[in-house]
Design a protein around this motif. Sequence first.
Motif, PDB file in Angstrom:
ATOM      1  N   ARG A  32       0.848  -1.201   0.000  1.00  0.00           N
ATOM      2  CA  ARG A  32       0.000   0.000   0.000  1.00  0.00           C
ATOM      3  C   ARG A  32       0.882   1.249   0.000  1.00  0.00           C
ATOM      4  NH1 ARG A  32      -3.208  -1.408   3.730  1.00  0.00           N
ATOM      5  NH2 ARG A  32      -2.263  -0.378   5.528  1.00  0.00           N
ATOM      6  N   ASN A  33       1.935   1.219   0.808  1.00  0.00           N
ATOM      7  CA  ASN A  33       2.862   2.352   0.856  1.00  0.00           C
ATOM      8  C   ASN A  33       3.684   2.448  -0.430  1.00  0.00           C
ATOM      9  OD1 ASN A  33       2.074   3.163   3.433  1.00  0.00           O
ATOM     10  ND2 ASN A  33       3.528   1.801   4.441  1.00  0.00           N
ATOM     11  N   GLU A  87      10.528   8.628   0.139  1.00  0.00           N
ATOM     12  CA  GLU A  87       9.990   9.546  -0.876  1.00  0.00           C
ATOM     13  C   GLU A  87      10.867  10.785  -1.023  1.00  0.00           C
ATOM     14  OE1 GLU A  87       6.534  10.051  -2.583  1.00  0.00           O
ATOM     15  OE2 GLU A  87       5.218   9.096  -1.120  1.00  0.00           O
ATOM     16  N   LYS A  92       2.706   1.452  -3.334  1.00  0.00           N
ATOM     17  CA  LYS A  92       1.793   1.896  -4.396  1.00  0.00           C
ATOM     18  C   LYS A  92       1.701   3.420  -4.408  1.00  0.00           C
ATOM     19  CE  LYS A  92      -1.683   1.881  -7.385  1.00  0.00           C
ATOM     20  NZ  LYS A  92      -3.028   1.417  -6.948  1.00  0.00           N
ATOM     21  N   LYS A  93       1.694   4.029  -3.227  1.00  0.00           N
ATOM     22  CA  LYS A  93       1.647   5.490  -3.165  1.00  0.00           C
ATOM     23  C   LYS A  93       2.887   6.092  -3.828  1.00  0.00           C
ATOM     24  CE  LYS A  93       1.321   9.472  -0.077  1.00  0.00           C
ATOM     25  NZ  LYS A  93       2.431  10.170  -0.749  1.00  0.00           N
ATOM     26  N   ILE A  94       4.061   5.511  -3.533  1.00  0.00           N
ATOM     27  CA  ILE A  94       5.293   5.992  -4.161  1.00  0.00           C
ATOM     28  C   ILE A  94       5.214   5.789  -5.672  1.00  0.00           C
ATOM     29  CG2 ILE A  94       7.788   5.680  -4.295  1.00  0.00           C
ATOM     30  CD1 ILE A  94       7.719   4.750  -1.378  1.00  0.00           C
ATOM     31  N   GLU A 128       2.578   5.785  -7.547  1.00  0.00           N
ATOM     32  CA  GLU A 128       1.693   6.801  -8.119  1.00  0.00           C
ATOM     33  C   GLU A 128       2.376   8.163  -8.172  1.00  0.00           C
ATOM     34  OE1 GLU A 128      -1.084   6.399  -9.586  1.00  0.00           O
ATOM     35  OE2 GLU A 128      -1.441   4.292  -9.082  1.00  0.00           O
ATOM     36  N   ASP A 129       3.146   8.479  -7.141  1.00  0.00           N
ATOM     37  CA  ASP A 129       3.821   9.777  -7.097  1.00  0.00           C
ATOM     38  C   ASP A 129       4.915   9.904  -8.159  1.00  0.00           C
ATOM     39  OD1 ASP A 129       2.205  10.502  -5.002  1.00  0.00           O
ATOM     40  OD2 ASP A 129       3.689  10.115  -3.436  1.00  0.00           O
TER      41      ASP A 129
END
Length: 217
Positions: free
Chosen positions: A96-97, A205, A99-101, A103-104
């Motif tokens: 989940r974490n 990030e 995936k955020k990276i 997307e960013d």
Amino acid sequence: MKYYFPVPTTFILAAILFLCSCKGERKLPIYGLRDTKTVKNSDGTTSVDTVYQTIPAFKLLNQDSTYITNDNFKGKVYIADFFFTSCTSICPIMHRNMKKIFEDFKDNPDLMFLSHTIDFKYDTPAVLKKYAQKLGVDGPKWQFAYGAKDTVYTLATKSYLVSVEQDNNDKQGYVHQGYLVLIDKHKRIRGAYDGTNPEQVAQLEKDIPVLLAEEKN
């Protein structure tokens, strides 16, 4: 499932050396084992170079049942991790974490992702394909890799410095660390972050642009 997150001694020592020597523009430390070699310069003199640990050549099947190797990541910075699709504890949080990276940075062609399954019995390429589709990242930017137990486990422990093991006493059968490992274009380890820790994921990030900028120089 049992899990633990001891920080490898190598990472601590490298971080100390980095903090002691850091001046001017921030650069990420280089982790892992290191050695020295004597090289002969063009003017006939000699000098000593540091040789850093790198990720060795590999050949694994991805979610499309296609072999991937180091060449798929040539000239790229990438984030690697080790997981298994039936994991119900740390893996969902890690991805989940991650995936955020993803997307960013999805529009940045210089960054890729590589997730190795440690479940050599169940996580066939077809299973990884369904997992990638469910996660919404089924494409060349994020590769999911399957290989023989010895191959993947050796890569994890000896090269990426991440602990993984099969544990028949664990109800899910596997024990592993949840590190997201940052690899540079020269196949060297530049950071390891607990993928379940929001603060460490946030630091990853922040570190990605630093490494990308360094690699462009």
